[in-house]
Design a protein around this motif. Structure first.
Motif, PDB file in Angstrom:
ATOM      1  N   LYS A 121       0.848  -1.176   0.000  1.00  0.00           N
ATOM      2  CA  LYS A 121       0.000   0.000   0.000  1.00  0.00           C
ATOM      3  C   LYS A 121       0.890   1.234   0.000  1.00  0.00           C
ATOM      4  N   VAL A 122       0.646   2.158  -0.922  1.00  0.00           N
ATOM      5  CA  VAL A 122       1.518   3.315  -1.132  1.00  0.00           C
ATOM      6  C   VAL A 122       0.660   4.570  -1.161  1.00  0.00           C
ATOM      7  N   THR A 123       1.128   5.607  -0.451  1.00  0.00           N
ATOM      8  CA  THR A 123       0.472   6.919  -0.516  1.00  0.00           C
ATOM      9  C   THR A 123       1.343   7.866  -1.333  1.00  0.00           C
ATOM     10  N   ILE A 124       0.725   8.593  -2.241  1.00  0.00           N
ATOM     11  CA  ILE A 124       1.426   9.523  -3.125  1.00  0.00           C
ATOM     12  C   ILE A 124       0.769  10.888  -3.007  1.00  0.00           C
ATOM     13  N   ARG A 125       1.572  11.902  -2.738  1.00  0.00           N
ATOM     14  CA  ARG A 125       1.076  13.273  -2.670  1.00  0.00           C
ATOM     15  C   ARG A 125       1.668  14.078  -3.834  1.00  0.00           C
ATOM     16  N   TYR A 126       0.865  14.974  -4.366  1.00  0.00           N
ATOM     17  CA  TYR A 126       1.322  15.794  -5.478  1.00  0.00           C
ATOM     18  C   TYR A 126       1.023  17.256  -5.191  1.00  0.00           C
ATOM     19  N   ALA A 127       1.668  18.140  -5.946  1.00  0.00           N
ATOM     20  CA  ALA A 127       1.525  19.576  -5.722  1.00  0.00           C
ATOM     21  C   ALA A 127       0.117  20.044  -6.080  1.00  0.00           C
ATOM     22  N   SER A 128      -0.320  21.091  -5.406  1.00  0.00           N
ATOM     23  CA  SER A 128      -1.682  21.574  -5.599  1.00  0.00           C
ATOM     24  C   SER A 128      -1.900  22.209  -6.972  1.00  0.00           C
ATOM     25  N   HIS A 129      -0.815  22.627  -7.629  1.00  0.00           N
ATOM     26  CA  HIS A 129      -0.984  23.256  -8.939  1.00  0.00           C
ATOM     27  C   HIS A 129      -1.092  22.241 -10.078  1.00  0.00           C
ATOM     28  N   VAL A 130      -0.938  20.967  -9.778  1.00  0.00           N
ATOM     29  CA  VAL A 130      -1.043  19.928 -10.812  1.00  0.00           C
ATOM     30  C   VAL A 130      -2.511  19.769 -11.216  1.00  0.00           C
ATOM     31  N   ASP A 131      -2.770  19.690 -12.532  1.00  0.00           N
ATOM     32  CA  ASP A 131      -4.123  19.513 -13.048  1.00  0.00           C
ATOM     33  C   ASP A 131      -4.504  18.042 -12.941  1.00  0.00           C
ATOM     34  N   ASP A 132      -5.206  17.691 -11.879  1.00  0.00           N
ATOM     35  CA  ASP A 132      -5.579  16.291 -11.665  1.00  0.00           C
ATOM     36  C   ASP A 132      -6.946  15.959 -12.258  1.00  0.00           C
ATOM     37  N   ARG A 133      -7.513  16.890 -13.044  1.00  0.00           N
ATOM     38  CA  ARG A 133      -8.788  16.593 -13.701  1.00  0.00           C
ATOM     39  C   ARG A 133      -8.600  15.760 -14.959  1.00  0.00           C
ATOM     40  N   ASP A 134      -7.407  15.717 -15.480  1.00  0.00           N
ATOM     41  CA  ASP A 134      -7.108  14.906 -16.656  1.00  0.00           C
ATOM     42  C   ASP A 134      -7.138  13.433 -16.254  1.00  0.00           C
ATOM     43  N   VAL A 135      -7.968  12.660 -16.966  1.00  0.00           N
ATOM     44  CA  VAL A 135      -8.107  11.240 -16.617  1.00  0.00           C
ATOM     45  C   VAL A 135      -6.798  10.481 -16.808  1.00  0.00           C
ATOM     46  N   ARG A 136      -5.910  11.020 -17.639  1.00  0.00           N
ATOM     47  CA  ARG A 136      -4.643  10.339 -17.884  1.00  0.00           C
ATOM     48  C   ARG A 136      -3.644  10.564 -16.759  1.00  0.00           C
ATOM     49  N   PHE A 137      -3.916  11.527 -15.873  1.00  0.00           N
ATOM     50  CA  PHE A 137      -2.968  11.856 -14.813  1.00  0.00           C
ATOM     51  C   PHE A 137      -2.773  10.661 -13.875  1.00  0.00           C
ATOM     52  N   VAL A 138      -3.853  10.143 -13.329  1.00  0.00           N
ATOM     53  CA  VAL A 138      -3.754   9.016 -12.395  1.00  0.00           C
ATOM     54  C   VAL A 138      -3.263   7.765 -13.114  1.00  0.00           C
ATOM     55  N   ASP A 139      -3.762   7.527 -14.327  1.00  0.00           N
ATOM     56  CA  ASP A 139      -3.337   6.338 -15.075  1.00  0.00           C
ATOM     57  C   ASP A 139      -1.834   6.364 -15.348  1.00  0.00           C
ATOM     58  N   GLN A 140      -1.304   7.542 -15.645  1.00  0.00           N
ATOM     59  CA  GLN A 140       0.128   7.651 -15.915  1.00  0.00           C
ATOM     60  C   GLN A 140       0.947   7.348 -14.661  1.00  0.00           C
ATOM     61  N   ILE A 141       0.488   7.813 -13.517  1.00  0.00           N
ATOM     62  CA  ILE A 141       1.193   7.530 -12.265  1.00  0.00           C
ATOM     63  C   ILE A 141       1.166   6.036 -11.951  1.00  0.00           C
ATOM     64  N   VAL A 142       0.016   5.433 -12.090  1.00  0.00           N
ATOM     65  CA  VAL A 142      -0.103   3.991 -11.804  1.00  0.00           C
ATOM     66  C   VAL A 142       0.771   3.185 -12.756  1.00  0.00           C
ATOM     67  N   THR A 143       0.740   3.541 -14.038  1.00  0.00           N
ATOM     68  CA  THR A 143       1.525   2.811 -15.030  1.00  0.00           C
ATOM     69  C   THR A 143       3.026   2.957 -14.772  1.00  0.00           C
ATOM     70  N   SER A 144       3.475   4.181 -14.494  1.00  0.00           N
ATOM     71  CA  SER A 144       4.906   4.418 -14.265  1.00  0.00           C
ATOM     72  C   SER A 144       5.380   3.712 -13.000  1.00  0.00           C
ATOM     73  N   PHE A 145       4.600   3.809 -11.941  1.00  0.00           N
ATOM     74  CA  PHE A 145       5.001   3.176 -10.677  1.00  0.00           C
ATOM     75  C   PHE A 145       5.029   1.651 -10.831  1.00  0.00           C
ATOM     76  N   SER A 146       4.029   1.088 -11.469  1.00  0.00           N
ATOM     77  CA  SER A 146       3.974  -0.375 -11.642  1.00  0.00           C
ATOM     78  C   SER A 146       5.128  -0.871 -12.494  1.00  0.00           C
ATOM     79  N   ARG A 147       5.465  -0.106 -13.546  1.00  0.00           N
ATOM     80  CA  ARG A 147       6.532  -0.554 -14.442  1.00  0.00           C
ATOM     81  C   ARG A 147       7.876  -0.590 -13.730  1.00  0.00           C
ATOM     82  N   ARG A 148       8.193   0.412 -12.922  1.00  0.00           N
ATOM     83  CA  ARG A 148       9.493   0.469 -12.260  1.00  0.00           C
ATOM     84  C   ARG A 148       9.583  -0.478 -11.063  1.00  0.00           C
ATOM     85  N   ILE A 149       8.489  -0.695 -10.364  1.00  0.00           N
ATOM     86  CA  ILE A 149       8.509  -1.637  -9.237  1.00  0.00           C
ATOM     87  C   ILE A 149       8.500  -3.076  -9.739  1.00  0.00           C
ATOM     88  N   GLY A 150       7.879  -3.286 -10.895  1.00  0.00           N
ATOM     89  CA  GLY A 150       7.811  -4.644 -11.431  1.00  0.00           C
ATOM     90  C   GLY A 150       6.602  -5.417 -10.961  1.00  0.00           C
TER      91      GLY A 150
END
Length: 527
Positions: A121-150
C-alpha cells in the motif's frame, strides 16, 4: 542624472543540486545505534571492573550484541526496502509537480511478507498546482510506478481535495496464455490500440472461446463491409470459426466461436386431417433447419411468397426440397412438382395432395402454363367479385434444377417453334409473371438451382424470391448474388451435407443445418 550600476552575477552555489527524478543517496541507519549500544556495554564493563557491582556482566554483553545485531539488521532491511521503493518514486516524481526530489512524497504504508517484500500500500502526494482533472494523470502515475517496481498496482482511492493518491498491490492474476495474448493482439490491431479486450477461455482446454471488445471506432464500423472484413480476418488469424455480434450504439462487439451443430436433423412433420383455413394459411410456416443457437428457422409463404434455394451436387438441396414437399403435402396444400432431373421426385407421385410430378419437358411446360392460367383465372374471379382470396386453396410449385429445365426448354422449343414465333420459349416469360404476381393468387414457388448466375436469374427475378437458402460453400461471386456480401457463406465447413445459410426473421443471414427427408423411392421397402 543618476548613474545605474550593474550588479555582478550571483555566484553559483557550491552545494550540488540533484536533478529532478534522482533521489539523494540513502544511508544505512542502524549502524550508529548499534555502536552506541556496544559502547555502553564497554563502559559498563569498565565500571564493573573498578567497582564490582554485578556478576551478570556476561548477560549485559549478550543483550548488547543482540540489540546491536537487531539494529543493524533493521537498518539494512530499511535500506533495502527504500532501495526497492526508490525506482518507483523516481518514475512518478515528474508527474507530481515537485520542485526537488523527495521521498516524503511517496511512502510505503504496508509491505508484503518477507525479508524485503514489495510495497503493498503506497500513498502519493502531489503539488496543488497539478491539473488532476485529466483522466490520464492518475493512469500515468499507476503505469509508471507499476513498471518500475515490477508489480501491478491499482488505485485504492484518489482524494483531489488533499492531493492524495493511494495505490494498492493488485491481486495476482492467472498467467495469460499465448493464444489469449494473440487474440487480444489481433483484436487491438483491428479495432485500435485503445480497445479494451475481455477474453473468455475454456476452463478445461484454456482455448479462447469468446472476446468482448469495447472500442471507439463507431463511425467507421457503421459500414457493413468494414464489419464483414473484420469478421473474416478474425476467422483467418485465430483458430476455429468465429461469428460476431455488433452493438453499434454501445461501441461494443462480441466475437465467439461458432457453437457445434448436428450433421443431420430429421424432419418429422405432423399430418393434418382437416383442410387448411385461410387464417391457418397466413400463419403457416415451413421449417428450414436448426441454426447455431438451436432455434428453428422457417419460411412463411404468406410473408415471403417465393423461396430460392441454391446448392451444388451433394449439398442437400434435393433433400431440402423433399422436406418442403412433405410438409406442404401433409398440411393439405396442393403441390405441383417440376422434376428437373426427372427422377428425384418419382417417389412422391402417389402421395396425397401431390397432384403433378412433371418429368418430361413437354409436361413441365404444360404444368407452368396451367399454373399461369390458374393465376389468371383467380385474378379474374377476384376482379369480378365472384370469389375472395379466402376461397382459394394454396398451391405450391416446386421447380427443381431451373438451369437444366431452361436449357432443355430452349432445345425443345427449337424443334416445335412455329415460323414467326419469338426466339425465346414463352414459358420462361410465364415463369417471370408467376414470380411477380402469383402471391396474390395464393400460388407460391420454391425454385432450386445449382448456382445463382445472372444468366439464369436476372435482378427482378432474384428480387422476387424474398426467402433464400444457400447450401454448401459459396464462391465470393455467388455470395454477392445471394447475400450482397462476398463473405457470407464462403467459409462453411466442407463435406457437411445440408449445411447452409438462410435469412432469419430479422432478415439477417444465419447458418443452419437443414432438415433431412429421405427420398421415398430410395427407401428399402423390406425394412
Amino acid at each position: 542624472m543618476a548613474t545605474r550600476v550593474a550588479r555582478p552575477p550571483a555566484r553559483p552555489s557550491s552545494a550540488p543540486v540533484a536533478p529532478l527524478g534522482v533521489l539523494p543517496r540513502r544511508q544505512v541507519t542502524g549502524i550508529f545505534p548499534a555502536l552506541v549500544v556496544l559502547a555502553a556495554a564497554v563502559v559498563l564493563t569498565g565500571v564493573n571492573m573498578q567497582a564490582r557491582f554485578t556478576d551478570a556482566i556476561a548477560w549485559v554483553w549478550v543483550a548488547a550484541v543482540v540489540i546491536a545485531a537487531v539494529s543493524v539488521a533493521s537498518g539494512i532491511r530499511t535500506y533495502q526496502k527504500q532501495s526497492r521503493l526508490d525506482p518507483g518514486i523516481e518514475a512518478v516524481l515528474p508527474s507530481l509537480g515537485a520542485q526537488r526530489p523527495s521521498r516524503d512524497l511517496v511512502r510505503a504504508v504496508k509491505w508484503t511478507r518477507g525479508w524485503v517484500g514489495v510495497p503493498r500500500k503506497v500513498t502519493i502526494r502531489y503539488a496543488s498546482h497539478v491539473d488532476d482533472r485529466d483522466v490520464r494523470f492518475v493512469d500515468q502515475i499507476v503505469t509508471s510506478f507499476s513498471r518500475r517496481i515490477g508489480e501491478e498496482y491499482r488505485v485504492l482511492k484518489h482524494v483531489p481535495r488533499r492531493c492524495l493518491i493511494v495505490l494498492e498491490l493488485a491481486p495476482p492474476t492467472t498467467p495469460v496464455s499465448r493464444e489469449q495474448q494473440r487474440a487480444e493482439q489481433v483484436a487491438k490491431l483491428l479495432l485500435g490500440e485503445s480497445a479494451k479486450v475481455e477474453v473468455t477461455t475454456d476452463p478445461e482446454s484454456n482455448d479462447v472461446r469468446k472476446m468482448k471488445v469495447k472500442h471507439d471506432m463507431g463511425p467507421r464500423l457503421a459500414i457493413p463491409a468494414r464489419r464483414m472484413q473484420i469478421e473474416k480476418v478474425i476467422s483467418s488469424m485465430l483458430p476455429g470459426r468465429w461469428r460476431a455480434h455488433w452493438d453499434l450504439e454501445g461501441d461494443e462487439v462480441t466475437f465467439e466461436i461458432r457453437p457445434p451443430m448436428p450433421d443431420m436433423v430429421l424432419h418429422e412433420p405432423a399430418p393434418s386431417t382437416k383442410q387448411l383455413t385461410h387464417a391457418e394459411y397466413k400463419a403457416f410456416k415451413i421449417p428450414i433447419g436448426v441454426d447455431e443457437d438451436g432455434s428453428v428457422q422457417t419460411w412463411q409463404p404468406s410473408v415471403s411468397p417465393h423461396m430460392l434455394v441454391i446448392g451444388g451436387t451433394g449439398s442437400g438441396k434435393t433433400s431440402f426440397q423433399h422436406t418442403v414437399l412433405t410438409h406442404l403435402a401433409q398440411a393439405r396444400w396442393r403441390v405441383w412438382v417440376l422434376d428437373g432431373k426427372r427422377i428425384e421426385f418419382a417417389g412422391f407421385r402417389t402421395w396425397p395432395n401431390v397432384e403433378l410430378v412433371a418429368a418430361r419437358v413437354e409436361h413441365q411446360v404444360r404444368m407452368l402454363h396451367a399454373a399461369h392460367e390458374l393465376m389468371e383465372q383467380r385474378y379474374t374471379q377476384l376482379e369480378e367479385g365472384t370469389a375472395r382470396l379466402e376461397d382459394f386453396e394454396p398451391l405450391a410449385l416446386i421447380i427443381d434444377e431451373y438451369a437444366t429445365f431452361k436449357a432443355r426448354v430452349q432445345r425443345w422449343y427449337k424443334t416445335v417453334k412455329p415460323k414467326g414465333a419469338p426466339t425465346q420459349a414463352p414459358v420462361l416469360e410465364l415463369l417471370s409473371d408467376l414470380a411477380r404476381l402469383a402471391r396474390s393468387a395464393k400460388i407460391h414457388m420454391l425454385l432450386g438451382i445449382q448456382r445463382p448466375d445472372v444468366e439464369f436469374l436476372g435482378g427482378e427475378m432474384r428480387d422476387n424470391f424474398g426467402a433464400r437458402l444457400s447450401l454448401g460453400r459459396l464462391s465470393p461471386q455467388g455470395a454477392m448474388m445471394m447475400w450482397d456480401s462476398p463473405a457470407i457463406g464462403v467459409a462453411l465447413p466442407r463435406n457437411k451435407r445440408g449445411r447452409g445459410v438462410t435469412l432469419s426473421a430479422e432478415s439477417l443471414p444465419v447458418e443452419v443445418q437443414t432438415f433431412y427427408t429421405p427420398d421415398p423411392a430410395k427407401l428399402d421397402k423390406s425394412d
